[in-house]
Motif scaffolding. Structure first.
Motif, PDB file in Angstrom:
ATOM      1  N   ALA A  49      49.605  72.765  24.384  1.00 42.98           N
ATOM      2  CA  ALA A  49      48.498  72.803  23.419  1.00 42.98           C
ATOM      3  C   ALA A  49      48.007  71.385  23.120  1.00 42.98           C
ATOM      4  N   VAL A  50      48.935  70.451  22.954  1.00 41.68           N
ATOM      5  CA  VAL A  50      48.534  69.062  22.694  1.00 41.68           C
ATOM      6  C   VAL A  50      47.751  68.506  23.879  1.00 41.68           C
ATOM      7  N   ILE A  51      48.204  68.825  25.083  1.00 44.25           N
ATOM      8  CA  ILE A  51      47.566  68.274  26.283  1.00 44.25           C
ATOM      9  C   ILE A  51      46.181  68.863  26.501  1.00 44.25           C
ATOM     10  N   HIS A  52      46.056  70.185  26.356  1.00 42.17           N
ATOM     11  CA  HIS A  52      44.829  70.867  26.736  1.00 42.17           C
ATOM     12  C   HIS A  52      43.980  71.345  25.553  1.00 42.17           C
ATOM     13  N   GLY A  53      44.556  71.353  24.351  1.00 40.78           N
ATOM     14  CA  GLY A  53      43.865  71.947  23.214  1.00 40.78           C
ATOM     15  C   GLY A  53      43.058  70.947  22.411  1.00 40.78           C
ATOM     16  N   PRO A  54      42.534  71.404  21.261  1.00 43.36           N
ATOM     17  CA  PRO A  54      41.721  70.543  20.382  1.00 43.36           C
ATOM     18  C   PRO A  54      42.608  69.564  19.618  1.00 43.36           C
ATOM     19  N   LYS A  55      42.753  68.384  20.120  1.00 44.71           N
ATOM     20  CA  LYS A  55      43.737  67.439  19.600  1.00 44.71           C
ATOM     21  C   LYS A  55      43.545  67.109  18.119  1.00 44.71           C
ATOM     22  N   PRO A  56      42.333  66.798  17.658  1.00 48.84           N
ATOM     23  CA  PRO A  56      42.197  66.510  16.222  1.00 48.84           C
ATOM     24  C   PRO A  56      42.638  67.688  15.347  1.00 48.84           C
ATOM     25  N   ARG A  57      42.275  68.897  15.737  1.00 48.31           N
ATOM     26  CA  ARG A  57      42.677  70.053  14.914  1.00 48.31           C
ATOM     27  C   ARG A  57      44.184  70.215  14.879  1.00 48.31           C
ATOM     28  N   LEU A  58      44.856  69.922  15.994  1.00 46.16           N
ATOM     29  CA  LEU A  58      46.298  70.097  16.081  1.00 46.16           C
ATOM     30  C   LEU A  58      47.077  68.937  15.469  1.00 46.16           C
ATOM     31  N   LEU A  59      46.535  67.729  15.539  1.00 44.62           N
ATOM     32  CA  LEU A  59      47.322  66.543  15.218  1.00 44.62           C
ATOM     33  C   LEU A  59      46.861  65.773  13.985  1.00 44.62           C
ATOM     34  N   ASP A  60      45.644  65.996  13.512  1.00 39.96           N
ATOM     35  CA  ASP A  60      45.166  65.235  12.358  1.00 39.96           C
ATOM     36  C   ASP A  60      45.971  65.555  11.100  1.00 39.96           C
ATOM     37  N   TYR A  61      46.069  64.575  10.241  1.00 44.98           N
ATOM     38  CA  TYR A  61      46.714  64.758   8.939  1.00 44.98           C
ATOM     39  C   TYR A  61      46.236  63.647   8.018  1.00 44.98           C
ATOM     40  N   SER A  62      46.507  63.795   6.740  1.00 41.99           N
ATOM     41  CA  SER A  62      46.148  62.767   5.767  1.00 41.99           C
ATOM     42  C   SER A  62      47.177  61.648   5.799  1.00 41.99           C
ATOM     43  N   GLY A  63      46.707  60.408   5.679  1.00 43.35           N
ATOM     44  CA  GLY A  63      47.636  59.287   5.632  1.00 43.35           C
ATOM     45  C   GLY A  63      48.603  59.366   4.475  1.00 43.35           C
ATOM     46  N   ALA A  64      48.239  60.126   3.445  1.00 47.78           N
ATOM     47  CA  ALA A  64      49.123  60.278   2.287  1.00 47.78           C
ATOM     48  C   ALA A  64      50.371  61.082   2.611  1.00 47.78           C
ATOM     49  N   GLN A  82      53.845  63.664  28.232  1.00 45.83           N
ATOM     50  CA  GLN A  82      52.402  63.494  28.080  1.00 45.83           C
ATOM     51  C   GLN A  82      51.970  63.777  26.648  1.00 45.83           C
ATOM     52  N   ALA A  83      52.516  64.840  26.063  1.00 44.55           N
ATOM     53  CA  ALA A  83      52.173  65.180  24.676  1.00 44.55           C
ATOM     54  C   ALA A  83      52.628  64.078  23.719  1.00 44.55           C
ATOM     55  N   THR A  84      53.806  63.517  23.973  1.00 42.85           N
ATOM     56  CA  THR A  84      54.309  62.423  23.138  1.00 42.85           C
ATOM     57  C   THR A  84      53.408  61.204  23.249  1.00 42.85           C
ATOM     58  N   ARG A  85      52.960  60.929  24.455  1.00 43.37           N
ATOM     59  CA  ARG A  85      52.067  59.772  24.653  1.00 43.37           C
ATOM     60  C   ARG A  85      50.737  59.975  23.922  1.00 43.37           C
ATOM     61  N   ILE A  86      50.197  61.178  23.991  1.00 40.59           N
ATOM     62  CA  ILE A  86      48.945  61.482  23.286  1.00 40.59           C
ATOM     63  C   ILE A  86      49.131  61.310  21.777  1.00 40.59           C
ATOM     64  N   ALA A  87      50.267  61.797  21.272  1.00 38.41           N
ATOM     65  CA  ALA A  87      50.509  61.778  19.830  1.00 38.41           C
ATOM     66  C   ALA A  87      50.701  60.369  19.281  1.00 38.41           C
ATOM     67  N   ARG A  88      50.968  59.399  20.152  1.00 33.60           N
ATOM     68  CA  ARG A  88      51.131  58.020  19.671  1.00 33.60           C
ATOM     69  C   ARG A  88      49.914  57.542  18.900  1.00 33.60           C
ATOM     70  N   ASP A  89      48.731  57.987  19.312  1.00 31.77           N
ATOM     71  CA  ASP A  89      47.508  57.549  18.641  1.00 31.77           C
ATOM     72  C   ASP A  89      47.425  58.054  17.201  1.00 31.77           C
ATOM     73  N   TRP A  90      48.213  59.067  16.877  1.00 33.60           N
ATOM     74  CA  TRP A  90      48.191  59.632  15.519  1.00 33.60           C
ATOM     75  C   TRP A  90      49.235  58.989  14.606  1.00 33.60           C
TER      76      TRP A  90
END
Length: 334
Positions: A49-64, A82-90
């Motif tokens: 899902a992280v690799i192929h799905g809507p990344k902002p919807r799956l991974l976004d969160y509030s900095g708080a 690959q999913a771990t590498r993508i998530a680094r940006d978050w």
């Protein structure tokens, strides 16, 4: 190789478990109003899902929400890397691998608790994730599955994880039965074995070892910490009765932060306002807040007002005020 622990990493002392359909970003923001210190976990997200799905919807969160951990599900080392590498940006504080969920959907994908049967594959997955991570990579597991003997299986599993470079393991202190029990029954029927997990900490002192399963109070959590465990992970108690286990929890770190439930509601108002302004529905937030006054005067009216009204079109802060007024009225009359 696993990277240096961030300065807030002792957040493992108390954490709120990843729970599907529960610990979404609205829930986590709500929990953060009660504890500044505890680690909060996302719902499990599969690596595909992280690799192929809507990344902002799956991974976004509030900095708080920091400190916050991302839980991934999967059994393919390449996909998990690959999913771990993508998530680094978050910029999550931790990435966790699910080796504990017993649902049929998870089993059919060959991940979750069924991976207790394949510890070498788990180790391969974790090595691949660590190669792509810039934060600690951890694993959440069971004490065993089906006919496995936990006293034999768990130490062997932990030894394999340690050889893979993992330094932090969260153990749900129950077996999972992959056949014959539903996911809900797997959270309740298999007996808890806290002493086994305590013995594992004694056997593997170099590991950060945290315990999960059936913990319903801060005093119970403190008792487990006093036995030498490094951390306690709360599940359903943190969702259904959050005030009792999260308000005051920061005392485990020597922090006096402990707002009362009314202050928690007030702290949620700007977040709710922003959510509604972006087109969100009130129910998406208040469904997580229903248990805030559990066991206190007015709890029933709080739940009733929010449950009946939050799903209606146009519901907003006036409904929150009405629910809070019902609570305050009940407290005056108590």
């Amino acid at each position: 190789m696993q990277k240096e622990k961030p300065s807030n990493y002792n957040a493992f002392r108390l954490s709120v478990a990843p729970m599907m359909d529960w610990t979404d970003r609205n829930c986590r923001f709500f929990h953060r109003q009660m504890t500044r210190r505890a680690m909060l976990y996302t719902e499990m997200v599969t690596a595909p899902a992280v690799i192929h799905g809507p990344k902002p919807r799956l991974l976004d969160y509030s900095g708080a929400e920091h400190p916050i951990a991302l839980q991934l599900g999967g059994s393919d080392p390449t996909e998990l890397a690959q999913a771990t590498r993508i998530a680094r940006d978050w910029r999550y504080d931790e990435v966790n691998l699910n080796v504990g969920c017993p649902s049929d959907r998870v089993q059919s994908g060959c991940f979750g608790a069924v991976l207790m049967l394949r510890p070498d594959l788990v180790a391969d997955c974790l090595r691949a994730m660590q190669d792509q991570a810039d934060v600690p990579v951890t694993v959440k597991c069971r004490i065993g599955v089906d006919d496995q003997v936990p006293e034999d299986v768990l130490p062997a599993f932990l030894e394999t994880m340690a050889r893979a470079g993992v330094r932090h393991v969260i153990v749900h202190a129950r077996k999972a039965w992959l056949q014959g029990l539903s996911p809900k029954e797997n959270r309740e029927i298999p007996p808890l074995d806290y002493p086994l997990v305590v013995r594992m900490k004694q056997q593997f002192p170099e590991l950060i070892l945290c315990i999960n399963g059936g913990i319903t109070s801060l005093s119970q959590a403190q008792g487990l910490l006093d036995q030498g465990l490094d951390g306690v992970m709360l599940g359903r108690a943190a969702y259904h009765d959050p005030a009792s286990v999260l308000i005051g929890a920061d005392a485990l770190w020597g922090d006096s932060f402990a707002p009362d439930p009314v202050q928690v509601v007030q702290a949620m108002r700007p977040y709710i306002t922003a959510h509604l302004a972006a087109g969100g529905r009130l129910h998406a937030i208040t469904r997580h807040m229903l248990g805030l006054f559990h066991g206190r005067p007015g709890a029933r009216m709080w739940r009733r007002v929010l449950s009946e009204g939050a799903g209606r079109a146009g519901a907003g802060l006036d409904l929150i005020d009405a629910a809070l007024g019902a609570v305050e009225g009940a407290q005056i009359g108590a």
